[in-house]
Write an enzyme that holds these catalytic residues in place. Sequence first.
Site, PDB file in Angstrom:
ATOM      1  N   SER A  16       0.845  -1.191   0.000  1.00  0.00           N
ATOM      2  CA  SER A  16       0.000   0.000   0.000  1.00  0.00           C
ATOM      3  C   SER A  16       0.885   1.248   0.000  1.00  0.00           C
ATOM      4  O   SER A  16       1.779   1.374  -0.830  1.00  0.00           O
ATOM      5  CB  SER A  16      -0.960  -0.047   1.195  1.00  0.00           C
ATOM      6  N   ARG A  63     -12.525   6.973   8.041  1.00  0.00           N
ATOM      7  CA  ARG A  63     -11.913   5.649   7.993  1.00  0.00           C
ATOM      8  C   ARG A  63     -12.925   4.601   7.531  1.00  0.00           C
ATOM      9  O   ARG A  63     -12.585   3.683   6.783  1.00  0.00           O
ATOM     10  CB  ARG A  63     -11.370   5.280   9.375  1.00  0.00           C
ATOM     11  N   ASP A 121      -8.432  -5.279  -6.397  1.00  0.00           N
ATOM     12  CA  ASP A 121      -8.039  -4.042  -5.701  1.00  0.00           C
ATOM     13  C   ASP A 121      -8.677  -2.840  -6.392  1.00  0.00           C
ATOM     14  O   ASP A 121      -8.394  -2.560  -7.553  1.00  0.00           O
ATOM     15  CB  ASP A 121      -6.520  -3.919  -5.717  1.00  0.00           C
ATOM     16  N   HIS A 125      -7.667  -4.614  -1.735  1.00  0.00           N
ATOM     17  CA  HIS A 125      -6.457  -3.884  -1.342  1.00  0.00           C
ATOM     18  C   HIS A 125      -5.894  -4.397  -0.015  1.00  0.00           C
ATOM     19  O   HIS A 125      -4.684  -4.354   0.202  1.00  0.00           O
ATOM     20  CB  HIS A 125      -6.789  -2.394  -1.218  1.00  0.00           C
ATOM     21  N   ASP A 126      -6.751  -4.851   0.869  1.00  0.00           N
ATOM     22  CA  ASP A 126      -6.319  -5.319   2.189  1.00  0.00           C
ATOM     23  C   ASP A 126      -5.839  -6.768   2.197  1.00  0.00           C
ATOM     24  O   ASP A 126      -5.630  -7.333   3.271  1.00  0.00           O
ATOM     25  CB  ASP A 126      -7.446  -5.151   3.210  1.00  0.00           C
TER      26      ASP A 126
END
Length: 316
Positions: free
Chosen positions: A118, A179, A260, A290-291
């Site tokens: 990332s 977030r 992603d 993405h995680d």
Amino acid sequence: MTTQQQLSIDAPPSFDDAAELRFEIVGPRGAPVIAVLGGISASKHVTASVSDPSRGWWEDVVGAGRAIDTRRFQVIGIDYVAGGESGAPVSTTDQAEALATALDRAGIRSLHAVVGASYGGMVALAFGVKFASRTRRLIVISAAHESDPIATALRHLQRRVVELGTAVGRERDGLAIARGIAMTSYLTPRHFEERVAGSDRSDSRVVENRIGSYLKARGEQFAEQWTPERYNALSLSLDLHSVRPEDITVPTTVIAITGDRLVPVAQSRELARRLGGFSQLIELESSLGHDAFLGDSGRIAPLIDEILRVRVEALS
């Protein structure tokens, strides 16, 4: 023997004089050194050790007997710098300079590898441009040479939410909501589909419980540890990131996640194609998007282990 270091150093020129850089080293003295860098919420504490037995942010990948084996390697992690009180933008090149300064202070001349995921992958690329002679290879996960415009748009709105929360005296709520919005881009639609699978979609309580409560909890957990200034500085740094792949001659492996949404696989393909030295592209499918580097370690870790075992000379 396991060692850890935490030092305050002179800040890079673009930061306030009072800014501090903190780093941590785990592993046997004299062993090859690997820099491990994560997303903006990562810290210098990558894995548990004798000095600090608390769980590190990449515990499933880094540690004794794991992919990045702290019996074979020293691992250095840093706390990202965020510009101090001046509010000046901080770049991924600034973070690369901070890593280089940490290496200098630790007496480390060169690295066996920089492994970045990332934001950390962006920093790894910036390090490859400016400090090519100080690392033998790069492993870049879920990161590219520039920010995708849609990702930039989402982060712009997140920063506005943080600013609004600060303006009305609800800083923590602003951070938590921002977030939560970010989490929807870190994960794939399939991940959220799985959260409501088999439920009554017409029951708002179910949707709130299975999705809303999750996002709220993750947001509030994050907000407990962050300030609006730090969040917005590092968020903007993601958007300002830009390097020329052709300037990177260090052997580089790019690991892309096809689901992603922040770093589209097309960007990773372009990065790998344009790199100025040896390049390798690995594409994985994961519902975590993405995680995946955090939650799908069972697939990510073996790849890192295999890459680190390949002699650099064979790639040149």
